[in-house]
Design a protein around this motif. Structure first.
Motif, mmCIF file in Angstrom:
data_model
loop_
_atom_site.group_PDB
_atom_site.id
_atom_site.type_symbol
_atom_site.label_atom_id
_atom_site.label_comp_id
_atom_site.label_asym_id
_atom_site.label_seq_id
_atom_site.Cartn_x
_atom_site.Cartn_y
_atom_site.Cartn_z
ATOM 1 N N THR A 49 0.835 -1.204 0.000
ATOM 2 C CA THR A 49 0.000 0.000 0.000
ATOM 3 C C THR A 49 0.868 1.251 0.000
ATOM 4 O OG1 THR A 49 -1.683 -1.197 1.247
ATOM 5 C CG2 THR A 49 -1.843 1.201 1.227
ATOM 6 N N GLU A 50 1.924 1.242 0.814
ATOM 7 C CA GLU A 50 2.821 2.403 0.882
ATOM 8 C C GLU A 50 3.576 2.601 -0.425
ATOM 9 O OE1 GLU A 50 1.811 1.264 4.971
ATOM 10 O OE2 GLU A 50 2.595 0.104 3.305
ATOM 11 N N VAL A 51 3.909 1.516 -1.092
ATOM 12 C CA VAL A 51 4.570 1.626 -2.398
ATOM 13 C C VAL A 51 3.624 2.296 -3.389
ATOM 14 C CG1 VAL A 51 5.534 0.342 -4.346
ATOM 15 C CG2 VAL A 51 6.088 -0.346 -2.012
ATOM 16 N N GLU A 52 2.367 1.875 -3.394
ATOM 17 C CA GLU A 52 1.382 2.466 -4.300
ATOM 18 C C GLU A 52 1.199 3.957 -4.024
ATOM 19 O OE1 GLU A 52 -2.316 0.332 -4.416
ATOM 20 O OE2 GLU A 52 -1.279 -1.589 -4.619
ATOM 21 N N VAL A 53 1.125 4.328 -2.739
ATOM 22 C CA VAL A 53 0.974 5.738 -2.370
ATOM 23 C C VAL A 53 2.187 6.532 -2.844
ATOM 24 C CG1 VAL A 53 0.874 7.356 -0.419
ATOM 25 C CG2 VAL A 53 -0.554 5.297 -0.420
ATOM 26 N N PHE A 54 3.382 5.985 -2.649
ATOM 27 C CA PHE A 54 4.607 6.664 -3.086
ATOM 28 C C PHE A 54 4.608 6.857 -4.596
ATOM 29 C CE2 PHE A 54 9.056 6.269 -4.606
ATOM 30 C CZ PHE A 54 9.543 7.458 -4.099
ATOM 31 N N ARG A 56 2.054 6.888 -6.615
ATOM 32 C CA ARG A 56 0.949 7.730 -7.059
ATOM 33 C C ARG A 56 1.139 9.190 -6.654
ATOM 34 N NH1 ARG A 56 -2.820 4.764 -5.117
ATOM 35 N NH2 ARG A 56 -2.995 5.825 -3.130
ATOM 36 N N GLU A 57 1.583 9.434 -5.419
ATOM 37 C CA GLU A 57 1.632 10.798 -4.897
ATOM 38 C C GLU A 57 3.039 11.343 -4.713
ATOM 39 O OE1 GLU A 57 -0.679 10.853 -1.334
ATOM 40 O OE2 GLU A 57 -2.349 9.811 -2.286
ATOM 41 N N GLY A 58 3.958 10.501 -4.300
ATOM 42 C CA GLY A 58 5.306 10.954 -3.970
ATOM 43 C C GLY A 58 6.117 11.388 -5.163
ATOM 44 N N LEU A 59 5.906 10.778 -6.288
ATOM 45 C CA LEU A 59 6.701 11.109 -7.460
ATOM 46 C C LEU A 59 6.420 12.511 -7.985
ATOM 47 C CD1 LEU A 59 6.688 7.732 -9.404
ATOM 48 C CD2 LEU A 59 8.442 8.659 -7.911
ATOM 49 N N HIS A 60 5.271 13.059 -7.663
ATOM 50 C CA HIS A 60 4.934 14.416 -8.119
ATOM 51 C C HIS A 60 5.803 15.469 -7.458
ATOM 52 C CE1 HIS A 60 1.530 12.995 -10.362
ATOM 53 N NE2 HIS A 60 1.089 12.338 -9.317
ATOM 54 N N ASN A 61 6.383 15.140 -6.312
ATOM 55 C CA ASN A 61 7.186 16.108 -5.564
ATOM 56 C C ASN A 61 8.684 15.944 -5.747
ATOM 57 O OD1 ASN A 61 4.799 17.113 -4.441
ATOM 58 N ND2 ASN A 61 4.825 15.532 -2.873
ATOM 59 N N LEU A 62 9.096 14.970 -6.546
ATOM 60 C CA LEU A 62 10.525 14.728 -6.751
ATOM 61 C C LEU A 62 11.013 15.407 -8.019
ATOM 62 C CD1 LEU A 62 10.769 10.943 -5.877
ATOM 63 C CD2 LEU A 62 11.567 12.849 -4.509
ATOM 64 N N PRO A 63 12.235 15.957 -7.978
ATOM 65 C CA PRO A 63 12.794 16.558 -9.192
ATOM 66 C C PRO A 63 13.270 15.467 -10.148
ATOM 67 C CG PRO A 63 14.360 16.700 -7.393
ATOM 68 C CD PRO A 63 13.098 16.096 -6.818
ATOM 69 N N LEU A 64 12.583 15.287 -11.223
ATOM 70 C CA LEU A 64 12.951 14.295 -12.225
ATOM 71 C C LEU A 64 13.442 14.992 -13.478
ATOM 72 C CD1 LEU A 64 9.867 11.940 -11.848
ATOM 73 C CD2 LEU A 64 12.096 11.681 -10.791
#
Length: 65
Positions: A49-54, A56-64
């Motif tokens: 579940t935490e992987v899915e949240v990361f 889905r939501e966490g990648l939007h805040n990372l500088p890619l």
């Protein structure tokens, strides 16, 4: 800069198995980002579940790039 024993052991594990340095750096970056996103909770306490949240939501805040 000191790293956690967990991240250090992961790095050593990958290097012993002859992962390329670029792969080790990339995996370490994503694992560290995952841990920080979840408030420095140890990964053994996190699940799918935490992987899915990361993802889905966490990648939007990372500088890619």
């Amino acid at each position: 800069m000191s790293t956690s024993p967990f991240l250090r052991s992961l790095r050593e594990h990958m290097l012993v198995r002859r992962y390329s340095l670029r792969t080790v750096k990339s995996y370490s970056y994503w694992i560290k980002s995952f841990i920080l996103f979840h408030g420095k909770v140890h990964p053994t306490e996190l699940g799918g579940t935490e992987v899915e949240v990361f993802l889905r939501e966490g990648l939007h805040n990372l500088p890619l790039s």
